[in-house]
Design a protein around this motif. Structure first.
Motif, PDB file in Angstrom:
ATOM      1  N   THR A 186       0.843  -1.199   0.000  1.00  0.00           N
ATOM      2  CA  THR A 186       0.000   0.000   0.000  1.00  0.00           C
ATOM      3  C   THR A 186       0.878   1.249   0.000  1.00  0.00           C
ATOM      4  N   ASP A 187       1.855   1.278   0.885  1.00  0.00           N
ATOM      5  CA  ASP A 187       2.771   2.429   0.952  1.00  0.00           C
ATOM      6  C   ASP A 187       3.558   2.588  -0.337  1.00  0.00           C
ATOM      7  N   ASP A 188       4.000   1.465  -0.908  1.00  0.00           N
ATOM      8  CA  ASP A 188       4.819   1.526  -2.117  1.00  0.00           C
ATOM      9  C   ASP A 188       4.014   2.029  -3.318  1.00  0.00           C
ATOM     10  N   VAL A 189       2.759   1.601  -3.428  1.00  0.00           N
ATOM     11  CA  VAL A 189       1.915   2.085  -4.523  1.00  0.00           C
ATOM     12  C   VAL A 189       1.726   3.598  -4.403  1.00  0.00           C
ATOM     13  N   ASN A 190       1.412   4.054  -3.214  1.00  0.00           N
ATOM     14  CA  ASN A 190       1.211   5.495  -3.014  1.00  0.00           C
ATOM     15  C   ASN A 190       2.498   6.277  -3.275  1.00  0.00           C
ATOM     16  N   GLU A 191       3.634   5.706  -2.876  1.00  0.00           N
ATOM     17  CA  GLU A 191       4.920   6.353  -3.133  1.00  0.00           C
ATOM     18  C   GLU A 191       5.187   6.451  -4.630  1.00  0.00           C
ATOM     19  N   CYS A 192       4.862   5.397  -5.371  1.00  0.00           N
ATOM     20  CA  CYS A 192       5.081   5.390  -6.819  1.00  0.00           C
ATOM     21  C   CYS A 192       4.231   6.451  -7.508  1.00  0.00           C
ATOM     22  N   VAL A 193       2.997   6.616  -7.046  1.00  0.00           N
ATOM     23  CA  VAL A 193       2.126   7.668  -7.591  1.00  0.00           C
ATOM     24  C   VAL A 193       2.756   9.029  -7.357  1.00  0.00           C
ATOM     25  N   ALA A 194       3.244   9.242  -6.127  1.00  0.00           N
ATOM     26  CA  ALA A 194       3.857  10.531  -5.783  1.00  0.00           C
ATOM     27  C   ALA A 194       5.129  10.783  -6.583  1.00  0.00           C
ATOM     28  N   LYS A 195       5.971   9.758  -6.729  1.00  0.00           N
ATOM     29  CA  LYS A 195       7.226   9.914  -7.473  1.00  0.00           C
ATOM     30  C   LYS A 195       6.978  10.288  -8.927  1.00  0.00           C
ATOM     31  N   ASN A 196       5.855   9.806  -9.482  1.00  0.00           N
ATOM     32  CA  ASN A 196       5.555  10.097 -10.885  1.00  0.00           C
ATOM     33  C   ASN A 196       4.669  11.328 -11.043  1.00  0.00           C
ATOM     34  N   ALA A 197       4.374  11.988  -9.905  1.00  0.00           N
ATOM     35  CA  ALA A 197       3.628  13.255  -9.910  1.00  0.00           C
ATOM     36  C   ALA A 197       2.359  13.169 -10.744  1.00  0.00           C
ATOM     37  N   LEU A 198       1.607  12.077 -10.538  1.00  0.00           N
ATOM     38  CA  LEU A 198       0.379  11.868 -11.304  1.00  0.00           C
ATOM     39  C   LEU A 198      -0.829  12.336 -10.506  1.00  0.00           C
ATOM     40  N   ASP A 199      -1.559  13.282 -11.074  1.00  0.00           N
ATOM     41  CA  ASP A 199      -2.806  13.724 -10.461  1.00  0.00           C
ATOM     42  C   ASP A 199      -3.936  12.791 -10.885  1.00  0.00           C
ATOM     43  N   ASP A 200      -4.023  12.534 -12.184  1.00  0.00           N
ATOM     44  CA  ASP A 200      -4.959  11.559 -12.737  1.00  0.00           C
ATOM     45  C   ASP A 200      -4.162  10.602 -13.611  1.00  0.00           C
ATOM     46  N   GLY A 201      -4.417   9.322 -13.461  1.00  0.00           N
ATOM     47  CA  GLY A 201      -3.658   8.350 -14.242  1.00  0.00           C
ATOM     48  C   GLY A 201      -4.079   6.930 -13.946  1.00  0.00           C
ATOM     49  N   TYR A 202      -3.145   6.019 -14.125  1.00  0.00           N
ATOM     50  CA  TYR A 202      -3.462   4.585 -14.058  1.00  0.00           C
ATOM     51  C   TYR A 202      -2.264   3.848 -13.477  1.00  0.00           C
ATOM     52  N   ILE A 203      -2.538   2.869 -12.646  1.00  0.00           N
ATOM     53  CA  ILE A 203      -1.505   2.010 -12.065  1.00  0.00           C
ATOM     54  C   ILE A 203      -1.670   0.598 -12.593  1.00  0.00           C
TER      55      ILE A 203
END
Length: 286
Positions: A72-89
């Motif tokens: 859970t933490d890693d997914v959220n970190e990956c979103v933050a690192k890629n500076a995605l406001d709207d996107g897809y994982i």
């Protein structure tokens, strides 16, 4: 900043993100995955997706090398690192590298991959006008052979049906189950509206238990719309007042024609529009 791909706790550029050619996920489709939407910098229903990922892994006896809390933490970190406001994982777990041959017990290093990116499944015009469907000759896998509730890396069944749709000039195709009933589309769950009531195939029809599907059922019940999880046939779609598809990548999109037969009045209907608006509100307020 360039796109950052997560592999087993480390980040790599898109060009340098690599796994072994001996990985059984590549060689045999031995692995599981989740596709998740990012709205306003947050992953929609992340915990539901991760629970389903763990269930898929358990069903194929794939040991998860990480805790659900850490992932859970890693997914959220990956979103933050890629500076995605709207996107897809796209979250992938493979069996890992091993010798040639099917034996999964010779693999000892499961790979966890997190890709955060943009996605546009269908052209925007199709969300306004609705899309056309065709019934694929390729049926859904028999659930006794491989349960559709397992979100596995082996999507060849869906890809073959997708090719049929594309060759017929449609971006999506309806897949039937072994009973000849409607199961789902190649990447989306399917709903119909008849006399103001909502119906969708049940889990035992051979479908994926979609996260967006579940959200739409909740929204419909909250809006006082009667819902039914019942077997459907193509005939039910032909005589429906409305039809729409749901999925993490697709979100909610109307279908206005099946096999050259117009559904309803050939336009996205009021129930579809109402649920689509409610869904878009839900994802922004999560």
């Amino acid at each position: 900043m360039s796109q950052q791909i997560y592999i087993n706790g480390e980040y790599f550029s898109r060009e340098n993100a690599k796994v072994s050619v001996y990985d059984h996920g590549l060689l045999y489709g031995d692995g599981v995955f989740e596709g998740m939407r990012i709205y306003s910098g947050r992953v929609f229903r992340l915990q539901q997706h991760l629970v389903r990922l763990w269930e898929s892994a358990a069903a194929i006896a794939l040991p998860m090398p990480i805790s659900i809390e850490k992932l859970t933490d890693d997914v959220n970190e990956c979103v933050a690192k890629n500076a995605l406001d709207d996107g897809y994982i796209r979250l992938v777990v493979t069996r890992g590298a091993g010798p040639l041959g099917l034996d999964p017990y010779k693999c000892s290093n499961p790979q966890i991959i997190i890709i955060a990116d943009k996605i546009s499944l269908y052209p925007e015009q199709m969300y306004e006008d609705g899309l056309e469907l065709v019934t694929a000759a390729t049926i859904r896998n028999h659930p006794a052979a491989l349960s559709p509730r397992i979100k596995s890396l082996n999507y060849l069944n869906n890809i073959m049906a997708k090719m049929e749709g594309l060759k017929a000039g449609c971006v999506e195709a309806v897949m039937l189950n072994t009973k000849g009933e409607v199961a789902e589309c190649t990447g989306d769950n399917l709903f119909i509206v008849r006399r103001g009531e909502l119906s969708t195939p049940p889990i035992d029809a051979g479908i994926l238990e979609g996260i967006t599907r579940g959200a739409v059922l909740e929204l419909a019940k909250a809006a006082g719309i009667k819902t039914h999880e019942v077997p459907l046939t193509r005939h039910d779609i032909f005589i429906a007042d409305e039809c729409f598809l749901t999925g993490s990548a697709a979100e909610v999109i109307a279908a206005v024609k099946l096999d050259d037969r117009v559904i309803g009045n050939g336009k996205p209907g009021p129930v579809t529009t109402k649920l689509n608006e409610a869904f878009r509100k839900l994802v922004r307020e999560q």
